[in-house]
Write a protein that holds these residues in place. Structure first.
Motif, PDB file in Angstrom:
ATOM      1  N   ALA A 323       1.061  -1.273  -0.231  1.00  0.00           N
ATOM      2  CA  ALA A 323       0.330  -0.195   0.006  1.00  0.00           C
ATOM      3  C   ALA A 323       1.097   1.258  -0.031  1.00  0.00           C
ATOM      4  O   ALA A 323       1.664   1.245   1.133  1.00  0.00           O
ATOM      5  N   GLU A 324       0.366   2.002  -0.866  1.00  0.00           N
ATOM      6  CA  GLU A 324       1.389   3.497  -1.170  1.00  0.00           C
ATOM      7  C   GLU A 324       0.494   4.615  -0.829  1.00  0.00           C
ATOM      8  O   GLU A 324      -0.938   4.713  -1.538  1.00  0.00           O
ATOM      9  N   SER A 325       0.674   5.404  -0.709  1.00  0.00           N
ATOM     10  CA  SER A 325      -0.213   6.883  -0.474  1.00  0.00           C
ATOM     11  C   SER A 325       0.757   8.303  -0.685  1.00  0.00           C
ATOM     12  O   SER A 325       1.280   8.454  -0.078  1.00  0.00           O
ATOM     13  N   PHE A 326       0.643   8.922  -1.152  1.00  0.00           N
ATOM     14  CA  PHE A 326       0.775  10.438  -1.781  1.00  0.00           C
ATOM     15  C   PHE A 326      -0.173  11.164  -1.527  1.00  0.00           C
ATOM     16  O   PHE A 326      -0.966  11.403  -1.280  1.00  0.00           O
ATOM     17  N   ASP A 327       0.337  12.271   0.250  1.00  0.00           N
ATOM     18  CA  ASP A 327      -0.777  13.401   0.579  1.00  0.00           C
ATOM     19  C   ASP A 327       0.228  14.629   0.211  1.00  0.00           C
ATOM     20  O   ASP A 327       1.280  14.902   0.027  1.00  0.00           O
TER      21      ASP A 327
END
Length: 679
Positions: A323-327
């Motif tokens: 799981a990857e997230s960019f914010d």
């Protein structure tokens, strides 16, 4: 009175007597929060409620702050255990490395109505709609405070901040200069070690680096067998702060690696290749965060934050994912005319998940990228200076599953004098679907009994499968809150909140038609479908009291009550802990009383009494327990401590996993000792 209770109380009395023999004064050193009066504590600045600094006493929300001193004195070794100090927060341990944490009901292993932040970085997982608590940690001494908002905060923090927000805020690099080393171990906390070094790149750029690791023992199942859930963890990270005039820059990052295990329930052993049902797995990940703050004036500021987070987890046959997230998050605050203070912001979040098929759950598609853009605006309107403040705002957010979501909020704060404040709020918030609810297919056969499908007279074995629903909608809440704060004196205060929450389109289950499998062996196939036909009305109140009878003694107590009425599929009304059985899956009463006492400049004795009422759907009785911590400081930079946890019984039950089919366990009594050096 039970013999073990007499023994525990005797131990506490002996510890107290030993402590009094060492009294040499009445004030402790290096103890900023106990040295503050209640009046000064009420003026501590908090940021989570409105995303701007506010005095604690002036926040028109149900807010509670857990300070670093509270955490240190409690003996808590994890963030979830520290959260037990806050009113309205239900924390139940499911195993050595697993917790169920919620605010105002709806608890579960992946409680889905709670937004959790680490320095403003969301750690809410879109895969299963919840927080994977075993992955959320830091050096416990580096936590400055934990701000807990009870009630919706969607205007500030977006979807999933439906029942509350928890923001774990770490210290700035300038506040962690020098070297810290801590180590210890005991019966359940087998061993732990942590180290941190803080220095200066130049006069404007302090930094720190840290590393920690621990090993925790395994719990036991209800039958007395080892649950195979021992936990080994290692973590490290860094932080750089740079100040240049009106600008402040922060660069921060962490990396972790966990090894843990568990044991499947008897009815779920067929999912594993191990005939004993024992499973083990690993998770690892890291994050990096950059933040820029510009203070234009006392009422005007600008903030830009960017972070990237990646987690890989593999616990076969339960789940495997990447799981990857960019914010990227921006906020601008500025005054308008004489009475308005506007805050405007925009956010863009990207989730990229790769989910592998296991014997328990499969996904279609396995790889998905989701985009979540949003914007918000809030206006703080001064109706009567220093007396009456009206706040109105809304967030406008778009997600790939349900489209546009609008989450408005209105709050009124009345401060007739310096001792009293009354606030009220009406809010709308939503909980958006997870990947599991949209794309997942889960084998729920081990949960047949809990789902009311245990039919022993069927001619063939039955297999039940829960199917995701690509038309699943967001869950919705309209919340009404009323709060009152009163400061009796500079040494005593009380905070009371009442709430009514009206939920609609909640997740519920329905059954499809039974059918026979086409191959051998012949099985009955029972499809279970997700829908949004549930609704609920909850109401309750929370009270916290803070009192300093002496300069060196602080007492804190809180009590919470909640009632849940859930309208659900009648066939599941008493057996599904996430829907119709929700009322019986959440304790109605929570009580916490803490005593922090400085017996001398070198000696502290801290007690923490807790009570949680029963969880009848799992046949878990109510329990009372106590933690105690004795601290001795032979020199200014050295601290020796011994901690007893869950002292009132050899073990007790707290909760059961409502998703992963692992054996229920009992939480043991634990004693550990350690030392800490600062230089």
């Amino acid at each position: 009175m039970p013999k073990n209770l007499i023994l525990n109380l005797s131990i506490l009395i002996l510890l107290g007597c030993f402590a009094k023999l060492n009294i040499a004064g009445s004030h402790s050193v290096d103890n900023q929060f106990l040295n503050l009066s209640i009046d000064e504590l009420m003026n501590v600045k908090v940021t989570t409620a409105s995303r701007t600094p506010q005095k604690l006493s002036q926040v028109a929300s149900a807010i509670f702050v857990i300070t670093q001193d509270d955490i240190r004195r409690s003996g808590a070794t994890s963030i979830p255990d520290a959260l037990r100090m806050a009113p309205g927060v239900n924390v139940e341990r499911v195993g050595t490395d697993k917790w169920a944490v919620s605010i105002r009901g709806f608890n579960g292993l992946y409680a889905n109505k709670l937004q959790v932040l680490m320095d403003g970085r969301s750690v809410y997982s879109p895969v299963f709609s919840g927080v994977i608590w075993e992955q959320q940690d830091t050096l416990i001494e580096d936590i400055e405070r934990i701000e807990v908002i009870r009630g919706p905060a969607a205007t500030s923090w977006g979807s999933n901040a439906i029942n509350g927000v928890i923001n774990i805020i770490t210290k700035g690099a300038a506040d962690t200069q020098g070297t810290l080393f801590t180590a210890g171990g005991g019966s359940f906390e087998h061993g732990f070690v942590g180290a941190r070094y803080g220095g200066m790149v130049n006069e404007e750029t302090p930094f720190r680096v840290y590393a920690k690791g621990f090993t925790r023992g395994q719990t036991q199942s209800l039958s007395g067998e080892n649950a195979n859930d021992q936990w080994h963890s290692a973590r490290g990270g860094f932080r750089f702060d740079h100040n240049r005039g009106i600008d402040q820059f922060t660069l921060q990052g962490d990396y972790f690696s966990n090894f843990s295990g568990s044991t499947l329930e008897k009815d779920a052993i067929y999912l594993s290749t191990n005939p004993t049902g024992q499973i083990s797995g690993r998770s690892e990940g890291g994050n990096v965060r950059f933040r820029w703050d510009r203070s234009i004036s006392e009422q005007s500021s600008f903030m830009l934050q960017v972070y990237y987070d990646r987690t890989l987890a593999n616990l076969q046959p339960i789940g495997k994912f990447d799981a990857e997230s960019f914010d990227i998050d921006m906020q601008y605050r500025f005054p308008l005319f004489d009475r308005h203070n506007l805050t405007w912001g925009a956010n863009y979040r990207l989730y990229h998940n790769t989910l592998a098929d296991t014997n328990l759950v499969t996904f279609s598609p396995r790889v998905r990228t989701n985009h979540l853009p949003s914007t918000f605006i809030r206006d703080d309107i001064t109706l009567i200076p220093d007396r009456l403040l009206f706040t109105i705002g809304s967030r406008f957010e778009h997600n790939d599953f349900t489209g546009m979501e609008i989450q408005p909020n209105a709050r009124l704060m009345w401060t007739p004098n310096t001792e009293n404040s009354i606030w009220m709020a009406v809010s709308r918030a939503v909980r958006t679907p997870s990947r599991g609810e949209i794309d997942g297919k889960i084998d729920v056969t081990p949960s047949l009994s809990a789902a009311g499908l245990n039919l022993p007279n069927l001619p063939f074995p039955i297999t039940a499968t829960l199917f995701g629903n690509n038309k699943f909608n967001s869950e919705k809440l309209i919340a009404y809150e009323l709060g009152y704060r009163y400061q009796f004196s500079p040494q005593a205060s009380i905070d009371m909140t009442g709430f009514i929450n009206d939920y609609s389109q909640l997740r519920d289950l329905s059954f499809g038609a039974l059918s026979l499998s086409t191959g051998l062996p012949i099985q009955l196939l029972q499809p279970v479908m997700l829908n949004n036909q549930g609704s609920a009305l909850t109401y309750g109140y929370e009270t916290s009291i803070d009192w300093k009878p002496r300069d060196n003694w602080r007492l804190q107590g809180n009590y919470s009550f909640i009632n849940i009425d859930f309208s659900s599929n009648s066939f599941l009304s008493s057996t599904n802990p996430t829907a119709g059985g929700l009322k019986k899956a959440n304790p109605q009463h929570l009580l916490s009383v803490r005593s922090n006492y400085d017996l001398s400049e070198k000696l502290q004795f801290n007690l923490w009494l807790r009570y949680t009422s029963g969880v009848s759907i799992y046949n878990i009785p109510g329990y009372a327990t106590m933690d105690a911590k004795l601290v001795y400081r032979p020199t200014k930079n050295t601290e020796l401590f011994v901690v007893g946890q869950n002292l009132f019984s050899q073990n007790h039950r707290e909760y059961v996993s409502d998703f992963i089919p692992i054996v229920p366990v009992v939480i043991p009594r634990g004693i550990y000792a350690g030392a800490q050096w600062r230089f």
